[in-house]
Design a protein around this motif. Structure first.
Motif, PDB file in Angstrom:
ATOM      1  N   LYS A   1      16.667  12.451 -13.411  1.00  0.00           N
ATOM      2  CA  LYS A   1      16.568  11.264 -14.265  1.00  0.00           C
ATOM      3  C   LYS A   1      15.128  10.983 -14.666  1.00  0.00           C
ATOM      4  O   LYS A   1      14.865  10.514 -15.779  1.00  0.00           O
ATOM      5  N   THR A   2      14.194  11.265 -13.770  1.00  0.00           N
ATOM      6  CA  THR A   2      12.791  11.023 -14.082  1.00  0.00           C
ATOM      7  C   THR A   2      12.277  12.028 -15.098  1.00  0.00           C
ATOM      8  O   THR A   2      11.526  11.678 -16.015  1.00  0.00           O
ATOM      9  N   ARG A   3      12.672  13.265 -14.960  1.00  0.00           N
ATOM     10  CA  ARG A   3      12.267  14.280 -15.935  1.00  0.00           C
ATOM     11  C   ARG A   3      12.817  13.948 -17.319  1.00  0.00           C
ATOM     12  O   ARG A   3      12.149  14.156 -18.333  1.00  0.00           O
ATOM     13  N   ALA A   4      14.035  13.424 -17.357  1.00  0.00           N
ATOM     14  CA  ALA A   4      14.687  13.151 -18.640  1.00  0.00           C
ATOM     15  C   ALA A   4      14.160  11.892 -19.316  1.00  0.00           C
ATOM     16  O   ALA A   4      14.276  11.741 -20.541  1.00  0.00           O
ATOM     17  N   ALA A   5      13.583  10.978 -18.555  1.00  0.00           N
ATOM     18  CA  ALA A   5      13.150   9.692 -19.105  1.00  0.00           C
ATOM     19  C   ALA A   5      11.837   9.834 -19.868  1.00  0.00           C
ATOM     20  O   ALA A   5      10.970  10.633 -19.512  1.00  0.00           O
ATOM     21  N   SER A   6      11.700   9.046 -20.909  1.00  0.00           N
ATOM     22  CA  SER A   6      10.443   9.003 -21.643  1.00  0.00           C
ATOM     23  C   SER A   6       9.430   8.148 -20.880  1.00  0.00           C
ATOM     24  O   SER A   6       9.807   7.369 -19.992  1.00  0.00           O
ATOM     25  N   GLU A   7       8.163   8.272 -21.243  1.00  0.00           N
ATOM     26  CA  GLU A   7       7.153   7.427 -20.615  1.00  0.00           C
ATOM     27  C   GLU A   7       7.442   5.950 -20.874  1.00  0.00           C
ATOM     28  O   GLU A   7       7.251   5.106 -19.996  1.00  0.00           O
ATOM     29  N   ASP A   8       7.892   5.634 -22.069  1.00  0.00           N
ATOM     30  CA  ASP A   8       8.207   4.238 -22.386  1.00  0.00           C
ATOM     31  C   ASP A   8       9.332   3.707 -21.509  1.00  0.00           C
ATOM     32  O   ASP A   8       9.281   2.563 -21.040  1.00  0.00           O
ATOM     33  N   ASP A   9      10.355   4.530 -21.285  1.00  0.00           N
ATOM     34  CA  ASP A   9      11.474   4.095 -20.442  1.00  0.00           C
ATOM     35  C   ASP A   9      11.020   3.912 -18.991  1.00  0.00           C
ATOM     36  O   ASP A   9      11.399   2.933 -18.330  1.00  0.00           O
ATOM     37  N   LEU A  10      10.227   4.840 -18.493  1.00  0.00           N
ATOM     38  CA  LEU A  10       9.729   4.727 -17.125  1.00  0.00           C
ATOM     39  C   LEU A  10       8.837   3.502 -16.974  1.00  0.00           C
ATOM     40  O   LEU A  10       8.898   2.789 -15.958  1.00  0.00           O
ATOM     41  N   LEU A  11       8.011   3.244 -17.984  1.00  0.00           N
ATOM     42  CA  LEU A  11       7.117   2.092 -17.926  1.00  0.00           C
ATOM     43  C   LEU A  11       7.904   0.789 -17.934  1.00  0.00           C
ATOM     44  O   LEU A  11       7.604  -0.139 -17.170  1.00  0.00           O
TER      45      LEU A  11
ATOM     46  N   CYS B   1       0.793  -1.236   0.000  1.00  0.00           N
ATOM     47  CA  CYS B   1       0.000   0.000   0.000  1.00  0.00           C
ATOM     48  C   CYS B   1       0.821   1.279   0.000  1.00  0.00           C
ATOM     49  O   CYS B   1       0.240   2.371   0.122  1.00  0.00           O
ATOM     50  N   HIS B   2       2.145   1.197  -0.142  1.00  0.00           N
ATOM     51  CA  HIS B   2       2.967   2.418  -0.176  1.00  0.00           C
ATOM     52  C   HIS B   2       4.216   2.117  -0.985  1.00  0.00           C
ATOM     53  O   HIS B   2       5.132   1.438  -0.510  1.00  0.00           O
ATOM     54  N   THR B   3       4.261   2.617  -2.231  1.00  0.00           N
ATOM     55  CA  THR B   3       5.469   2.477  -3.049  1.00  0.00           C
ATOM     56  C   THR B   3       5.669   3.734  -3.894  1.00  0.00           C
ATOM     57  O   THR B   3       4.740   4.500  -4.138  1.00  0.00           O
ATOM     58  N   HIS B   4       6.909   3.880  -4.345  1.00  0.00           N
ATOM     59  CA  HIS B   4       7.292   4.926  -5.304  1.00  0.00           C
ATOM     60  C   HIS B   4       7.888   4.197  -6.511  1.00  0.00           C
ATOM     61  O   HIS B   4       9.058   4.356  -6.848  1.00  0.00           O
ATOM     62  N   LEU B   5       7.099   3.369  -7.159  1.00  0.00           N
ATOM     63  CA  LEU B   5       7.604   2.387  -8.107  1.00  0.00           C
ATOM     64  C   LEU B   5       8.095   2.993  -9.415  1.00  0.00           C
ATOM     65  O   LEU B   5       8.929   2.415 -10.099  1.00  0.00           O
ATOM     66  N   VAL B   6       7.572   4.174  -9.783  1.00  0.00           N
ATOM     67  CA  VAL B   6       7.934   4.807 -11.054  1.00  0.00           C
ATOM     68  C   VAL B   6       9.013   5.849 -10.807  1.00  0.00           C
ATOM     69  O   VAL B   6       8.794   6.824 -10.084  1.00  0.00           O
ATOM     70  N   PHE B   7      10.166   5.648 -11.409  1.00  0.00           N
ATOM     71  CA  PHE B   7      11.258   6.628 -11.302  1.00  0.00           C
ATOM     72  C   PHE B   7      12.299   6.341 -12.368  1.00  0.00           C
ATOM     73  O   PHE B   7      12.377   5.235 -12.907  1.00  0.00           O
ATOM     74  N   GLY B   8      13.117   7.344 -12.656  1.00  0.00           N
ATOM     75  CA  GLY B   8      14.188   7.183 -13.622  1.00  0.00           C
ATOM     76  C   GLY B   8      15.489   6.812 -12.931  1.00  0.00           C
ATOM     77  O   GLY B   8      15.809   7.324 -11.859  1.00  0.00           O
ATOM     78  N   GLY B   9      16.266   5.920 -13.562  1.00  0.00           N
ATOM     79  CA  GLY B   9      17.578   5.535 -13.039  1.00  0.00           C
ATOM     80  C   GLY B   9      17.491   4.788 -11.726  1.00  0.00           C
ATOM     81  O   GLY B   9      16.455   4.247 -11.347  1.00  0.00           O
ATOM     82  N   THR B  10      18.623   4.756 -11.016  1.00  0.00           N
ATOM     83  CA  THR B  10      18.675   4.207  -9.662  1.00  0.00           C
ATOM     84  C   THR B  10      19.559   5.134  -8.834  1.00  0.00           C
ATOM     85  O   THR B  10      20.067   6.130  -9.347  1.00  0.00           O
ATOM     86  N   ARG B  11      19.746   4.779  -7.567  1.00  0.00           N
ATOM     87  CA  ARG B  11      20.717   5.500  -6.740  1.00  0.00           C
ATOM     88  C   ARG B  11      21.664   4.505  -6.075  1.00  0.00           C
ATOM     89  O   ARG B  11      22.060   4.648  -4.913  1.00  0.00           O
ATOM     90  N   ALA B  12      22.017   3.474  -6.849  1.00  0.00           N
ATOM     91  CA  ALA B  12      22.938   2.455  -6.336  1.00  0.00           C
ATOM     92  C   ALA B  12      24.299   3.052  -6.001  1.00  0.00           C
ATOM     93  O   ALA B  12      24.978   2.587  -5.078  1.00  0.00           O
TER      94      ALA B  12
END
Length: 401
Positions: free
Chosen positions: A108-118, A69-80
């Motif tokens: 990274k999220t702003r730069a990513a396309s919808e297809d990449d985020l999906l 019930c609590h996630t932030h699943l959509v984002f660009g890149g990682t922070r590894a």
């Protein structure tokens, strides 16, 4: 004739009975028709019913499909890279000064396309699905501008049904303040422009915000909540994670579905949540990843009768957690929850935190036929194994996925 009959199993319905908070039925059977539960009862009571498909589970334990019930699943890149920096001794401030932290994910999220985020979100969703999740909440919040927040919500909506998982999108409208932006103007844009657009396009059913000294004040969040209500959206809140900012009491005042994190919750906030029916969502993955020391006051929540939910808080910075059962184990090991509380936390109470308590999270007539079959001897094993791979069988709307 029903579509399906599940037999030879023990069922934790999550419909409480006196002395039995999990609603256990041993040697049970489950009737399914039209993607919904028709009947759950001892096997002998369903012996005369016919179904197009009969599935015997060899004595497995059946629970509702898990609700994250609590996630932030959509984002660009990682922070590894930040994870490695922390292990090398870098502080949060040092990481932020080097361009890391939420600023990194926003860029990274702003730069990513919808297809990449999906595509990237699908991989994470598949992992959580394999772990038993059949319903998941997905927040925006890494755009910090109208265009990107809408983009994230469109991606979240496109995820719905992938890997057999129901997706509930949430607009995290006030997550962080962008650099070099006027604070009042930003809040006005998120409340006055973004919320009406999200509501008009049907991109989310809820709004959320981060109430904290480093984020947004109660006054700013009240403005958000007022706008959300005016647009027919339900409310949730990140509260009391780093300090007691009275976010829990604010959430309760507005009858929010949940207040989440809550490490610094006090008695006043707990009492208000109990009276409002606001669910406490605990996030052990973030507590673990951040190496926090302040535990959420579980005993206080119990004393006041506040429902407790558990979630992965899957996100790139503070909880890169992709195993729902591990979240249950952490809730038991780190927070002191009982296995029963942890199971309820990722089923019935997780559903309640999303306003879906009458749809998912329990196995009863009329509920969605979302369930997991676990090859375990006792239900306590769900809070015992460290990273159980997942259920032996996952069923969504009555069909195997």
């Amino acid at each position: 004739m029903w579509d399906r009959l599940i037999t030879d199993c023990h069922v934790a319905t999550m419909v409480p009975a006196p002395g039995d908070p999990l609603g256990i039925i041993r040697n049970a059977a489950i009737g399914i028709d039209g993607g919904r539960i028709v009947r759950v009862a001892p096997r002998t009571e369903l012996a005369g019913f016919r179904a197009r498909e009969v599935t015997a589970l060899d004595g497995a334990w059946v629970t509702p499909g898990l609700v994250d019930c609590h996630t932030h699943l959509v984002f660009g890149g990682t922070r590894a890279d930040e994870h490695a920096m922390r292990r090398a001794g870098a502080t949060y401030e040092e990481i932020a000064q080097s361009g890391g932290g939420i600023v990194s994910t926003v860029g990274k999220t702003r730069a990513a396309s919808e297809d990449d985020l999906l595509a990237s979100a699908k991989r994470r969703l598949e992992a959580l699905g394999k772990g038993g999740v059949t319903t998941i909440e997905v927040k925006s919040g890494y755009g910090l501008d109208v265009e990107t927040e809408l983009k994230m919500l469109r991606v979240a909506k496109a995820l719905d049904g992938h890997a057999g998982v129901r997706v509930v999108p949430t607009l995290l409208a006030l997550h962080a303040l962008p650099k070099d932006v006027d604070r009042a103007e930003f809040v006005e844009r998120m409340t006055g422009e973004l919320i009406p657009k999200v509501a008009a396009e049907g991109l989310a059913t809820m709004v959320d915000a981060y109430c904290e000294r480093i984020a947004f004040t109660t006054a700013e969040i009240e403005k958000l909540f007022t706008a959300a209500r005016a647009n027919g959206l339900m409310l949730r809140l990140h509260a009391e994670q780093l300090s007691n900012s009275e976010g829990a009491a604010l959430a309760a005042k507005y009858k929010a579905l949940s207040a989440d994190h809550l490490e610094h919750l006090d008695a006043r906030g707990a009492k208000a949540m109990a009276e409002a029916g606001t669910v406490a969502v605990l996030l052990p993955g973030a507590f673990y990843a951040l190496k926090e020391e302040k535990l959420p006051p579980v005993e206080l929540l119990r004393d006041h009768g506040v429902p407790i939910a558990i979630a992965t808080d899957c996100n790139p910075g503070t909880s890169p957690l992709l195993n729902p059962q591990l979240a249950m184990n952490m809730a038991c090991t780190l927070f002191g929850l009982s296995p029963e509380e942890a199971i309820l936390g990722m089923t019935a109470n997780g559903a309640r935190a999303l306003g879906l308590g009458n749809t998912v999270g329990s196995l009863a007539p009329g509920r969605a036929a979302d369930l997991c079959a676990w090859g375990i001897e006792t239900l306590s094993e769900l809070g015992y194994w460290i990273g159980l791979p997942g259920p032996d069988r996952r069923i969504a709307a009555g069909r195997d996925v």
